[in-house]
Design an enzyme around this catalytic site. Sequence first.
Site, PDB file in Angstrom:
ATOM      1  N   GLY A 283      96.844  78.436  61.499  1.00  0.00           N
ATOM      2  CA  GLY A 283      97.352  79.866  61.348  1.00  0.00           C
ATOM      3  C   GLY A 283      98.621  80.053  62.412  1.00  0.00           C
TER       4      GLY A 283
ATOM      5  N   TRP B  26     101.111  78.722  61.171  1.00  0.00           N
ATOM      6  CA  TRP B  26     102.466  79.219  60.384  1.00  0.00           C
ATOM      7  C   TRP B  26     102.067  80.353  59.593  1.00  0.00           C
ATOM      8  CZ3 TRP B  26     104.780  74.697  56.885  1.00  0.00           C
ATOM      9  CH2 TRP B  26     105.560  74.048  57.977  1.00  0.00           C
TER      10      TRP B  26
ATOM     11  N   ASP C 206      92.379  77.154  53.332  1.00  0.00           N
ATOM     12  CA  ASP C 206      91.920  75.691  54.358  1.00  0.00           C
ATOM     13  C   ASP C 206      90.554  75.503  53.899  1.00  0.00           C
ATOM     14  OD1 ASP C 206      91.392  74.024  56.076  1.00  0.00           O
ATOM     15  OD2 ASP C 206      93.562  74.325  56.383  1.00  0.00           O
TER      16      ASP C 206
ATOM     17  N   ASP D  28      88.910  74.554  48.657  1.00  0.00           N
ATOM     18  CA  ASP D  28      89.716  72.972  48.378  1.00  0.00           C
ATOM     19  C   ASP D  28      90.434  74.237  47.304  1.00  0.00           C
ATOM     20  OD1 ASP D  28      91.033  71.419  46.867  1.00  0.00           O
ATOM     21  OD2 ASP D  28      89.452  70.363  47.333  1.00  0.00           O
TER      22      ASP D  28
ATOM     23  N   ASP E  51     101.713  72.682  55.801  1.00  0.00           N
ATOM     24  CA  ASP E  51     102.165  71.595  56.960  1.00  0.00           C
ATOM     25  C   ASP E  51     100.182  70.860  56.959  1.00  0.00           C
ATOM     26  OD1 ASP E  51     103.549  70.846  59.262  1.00  0.00           O
ATOM     27  OD2 ASP E  51     101.718  72.182  60.513  1.00  0.00           O
TER      28      ASP E  51
ATOM     29  N   LYS F 148     105.176  69.529  54.780  1.00  0.00           N
ATOM     30  CA  LYS F 148     105.610  68.249  56.191  1.00  0.00           C
ATOM     31  C   LYS F 148     104.941  66.601  54.784  1.00  0.00           C
ATOM     32  CE  LYS F 148     101.489  67.496  58.577  1.00  0.00           C
ATOM     33  NZ  LYS F 148     101.901  67.666  60.122  1.00  0.00           N
TER      34      LYS F 148
END
Length: 209
Positions: free
Chosen positions: A60, A62, A80, A96, A121, A161
């Site tokens: 959490g 970000w 998530d 998902d 990320d 990322k």
Amino acid sequence: MKRTKTSKAWMREHINDPYVKLAKQEGYRSRAAFKLLDIDERDNLFRSGMVVVDLGATPGGWSQVVAQKVGSSGKVIALDILEMSPPAGVTFIQGDFREDAVLAQLADALQGKQVDLVISDMSPNISGIGLSDQARSMHLVELAMDFAVNYLKPEGVFLAKVFQGVGFEEFVQTMRANFKQVQTRKPKASRDRSSELYLLGKELKGESA
């Protein structure tokens, strides 16, 4: 389980990491918050009232940054597969993001609003097998980009990322096929020895591009 030399070295590095200490001091859930803050300082990602989706948001850090940046007039939706207690100002959906049921929850949370920014990320659980880990990390970022292309408004922004290695150059080319501007970023909080980079995509090209 007995710790290996590698895990002991990682723990030593983690404890002594200035960004870990700073995260504790400033109340962030992870040192990764400073990566996003650094990129924002350079690229001015956020503005008040934005709609932002954070993919793979746990723990959490970000989402915390985004909620502070977009303010009460903004909307932050974190997704998530892992459980997370959402930071203040964040709507959390566990599941998902490829599944219809999760996407239906996302649609409800968006309330018809278009997405200004998609951030990711995400990284896979590391097995230690380089080629396998790289393949799984590339798969995750490809899924994130597909999501961004489907949900972003035309002038929207995608930040993700990605790890340098097999498939990296091909992914950059795919980003360039989807976004008018693609830039690489290596924030100060990203460890020098890490192969991670962040790719920033701006302005969707659209069907006719």
